[in-house]
Write an enzyme that holds these catalytic residues in place. Structure first.
Site, PDB file in Angstrom:
ATOM      1  N   GLY A  46       0.828  -1.196   0.000  1.00 26.80           N
ATOM      2  CA  GLY A  46       0.000   0.000   0.000  1.00 26.80           C
ATOM      3  C   GLY A  46       0.866   1.251   0.000  1.00 26.80           C
ATOM      4  O   GLY A  46       2.006   1.226   0.476  1.00 26.80           O
ATOM      5  N   GLN A  51       2.743  10.066   1.382  1.00 28.87           N
ATOM      6  CA  GLN A  51       4.057   9.415   1.495  1.00 28.87           C
ATOM      7  C   GLN A  51       4.990   9.781   0.349  1.00 28.87           C
ATOM      8  O   GLN A  51       6.196   9.550   0.440  1.00 28.87           O
ATOM      9  CB  GLN A  51       3.895   7.889   1.523  1.00 28.87           C
ATOM     10  CG  GLN A  51       3.223   7.381   2.786  1.00 28.87           C
ATOM     11  CD  GLN A  51       3.117   5.871   2.758  1.00 28.87           C
ATOM     12  OE1 GLN A  51       2.192   5.313   2.213  1.00 28.87           O
ATOM     13  NE2 GLN A  51       4.109   5.195   3.328  1.00 28.87           N
ATOM     14  N   CYS A  93       5.461  -0.388   6.753  1.00 35.35           N
ATOM     15  CA  CYS A  93       5.082   0.864   6.090  1.00 35.35           C
ATOM     16  C   CYS A  93       6.289   1.335   5.305  1.00 35.35           C
ATOM     17  O   CYS A  93       7.409   1.323   5.832  1.00 35.35           O
ATOM     18  CB  CYS A  93       4.688   1.895   7.149  1.00 35.35           C
ATOM     19  SG  CYS A  93       4.268   3.505   6.449  1.00 35.35           S
ATOM     20  N   LEU A  94       6.075   1.773   4.069  1.00 34.24           N
ATOM     21  CA  LEU A  94       7.215   2.188   3.246  1.00 34.24           C
ATOM     22  C   LEU A  94       7.901   3.433   3.806  1.00 34.24           C
ATOM     23  O   LEU A  94       9.052   3.696   3.474  1.00 34.24           O
ATOM     24  CB  LEU A  94       6.765   2.415   1.797  1.00 34.24           C
ATOM     25  CG  LEU A  94       6.292   1.134   1.079  1.00 34.24           C
ATOM     26  CD1 LEU A  94       5.794   1.458  -0.316  1.00 34.24           C
ATOM     27  CD2 LEU A  94       7.403   0.095   1.036  1.00 34.24           C
ATOM     28  N   HIS A 135      -4.725   1.384   7.567  1.00 37.30           N
ATOM     29  CA  HIS A 135      -3.365   1.937   7.630  1.00 37.30           C
ATOM     30  C   HIS A 135      -3.209   3.094   6.635  1.00 37.30           C
ATOM     31  O   HIS A 135      -2.718   4.172   6.994  1.00 37.30           O
ATOM     32  CB  HIS A 135      -2.357   0.810   7.329  1.00 37.30           C
ATOM     33  CG  HIS A 135      -0.931   1.241   7.288  1.00 37.30           C
ATOM     34  ND1 HIS A 135       0.026   0.759   8.145  1.00 37.30           N
ATOM     35  CD2 HIS A 135      -0.278   2.125   6.481  1.00 37.30           C
ATOM     36  CE1 HIS A 135       1.191   1.329   7.869  1.00 37.30           C
ATOM     37  NE2 HIS A 135       1.035   2.157   6.858  1.00 37.30           N
ATOM     38  N   GLU A 136      -3.653   2.872   5.398  1.00 34.34           N
ATOM     39  CA  GLU A 136      -3.490   3.908   4.372  1.00 34.34           C
ATOM     40  C   GLU A 136      -4.411   5.095   4.643  1.00 34.34           C
ATOM     41  O   GLU A 136      -4.025   6.252   4.418  1.00 34.34           O
ATOM     42  CB  GLU A 136      -3.747   3.337   2.970  1.00 34.34           C
ATOM     43  CG  GLU A 136      -2.827   2.192   2.551  1.00 34.34           C
ATOM     44  CD  GLU A 136      -1.345   2.483   2.728  1.00 34.34           C
ATOM     45  OE1 GLU A 136      -0.931   3.659   2.658  1.00 34.34           O
ATOM     46  OE2 GLU A 136      -0.590   1.528   2.977  1.00 34.34           O
ATOM     47  N   HIS A 139      -2.851   7.507   6.925  1.00 25.47           N
ATOM     48  CA  HIS A 139      -1.872   8.413   6.301  1.00 25.47           C
ATOM     49  C   HIS A 139      -2.538   9.706   5.830  1.00 25.47           C
ATOM     50  O   HIS A 139      -1.931  10.776   5.877  1.00 25.47           O
ATOM     51  CB  HIS A 139      -1.218   7.738   5.092  1.00 25.47           C
ATOM     52  CG  HIS A 139      -0.052   6.857   5.430  1.00 25.47           C
ATOM     53  ND1 HIS A 139       1.101   7.336   6.024  1.00 25.47           N
ATOM     54  CD2 HIS A 139       0.152   5.533   5.257  1.00 25.47           C
ATOM     55  CE1 HIS A 139       1.965   6.335   6.187  1.00 25.47           C
ATOM     56  NE2 HIS A 139       1.411   5.226   5.736  1.00 25.47           N
TER      57      HIS A 139
HETATM   58 NI    NI Z   1       2.255   3.320   5.659  1.00 22.65          NI
END
Ligand code: NI
Length: 167
Positions: A46, A51, A93-94, A135-136, A139
């Site tokens: 994701g 991000q 998470c990236l 999660h997304e 963000h």
């Molecule tokens: Ni993330």
């Protein structure tokens, strides 16, 4: 198409509340395609627009296994309509390279969003997809996975990210 630069914790841009998308234009579609390419290159399941430094309410998810065909899901202006149940998942998470932490979230989610062609849709998800959507969506609110951890763990995660980013 282009692979975009992913911001890492604690970049302050990750803390901004993202802006709604007024219309799905060709620029938005180009951004989504760059976000997908960036997610696949990482690789990750994701990625949310904040991000990559874009304060827009968009995220992409693909939870297909490596040996399955890719299954890109695009969420524009997503709204979480309903949450229930409880599940603990080891999340990554990236924006937090090398970090994986167990986080408790709702097990099922109902979400409404706009797709890439501008069409509204609703989706019910459970398990990994439900976790990824929550999660997304966080963000887009400037909420990060560390916010779900104890103060001690948060500090350790911060150090881990700093080390991974330097390496
Ligand atoms: Ni993330």
């Amino acid at each position: 198409m282009a692979v975009l630069t992913i911001l890492h914790y604690p970049d302050p841009r990750l803390r901004e509340r993202a802006e709604p998308v007024p219309e799905v234009t060709s620029e938005i579609r180009a951004l989504v395609s760059d976000m997908a390419e960036t997610m696949y290159a990482a690789p990750g399941v994701g990625l949310a627009a904040p991000q990559v430094g874009v304060s827009k309410r968009i995220f992409v998810i693909d939870i297909a296994d490596e040996d399955e065909p890719s299954q890109l899901q695009v969420f524009i202006n997503p709204e979480i309509l309903h949450l229930d149940g409880s599940i603990v998942w080891k999340e990554g998470c990236l924006s937090f390279p090398d970090v994986a932490e167990e986080i408790r979230r709702a097990e099922r989610v109902r979400v409404r969003a706009i797709g890439l062609e501008g069409q509204p849709f609703e989706l019910e998800a459970e398990g990994l997809l439900a976790v990824a959507i929550q999660h997304e969506h966080d963000h887009l609110e400037g909420v990060l996975m560390v916010d779900k951890l104890s103060a001690i763990k948060r500090k350790l995660v911060g150090r881990k990210v700093a080390k991974a980013v330097r390496a």
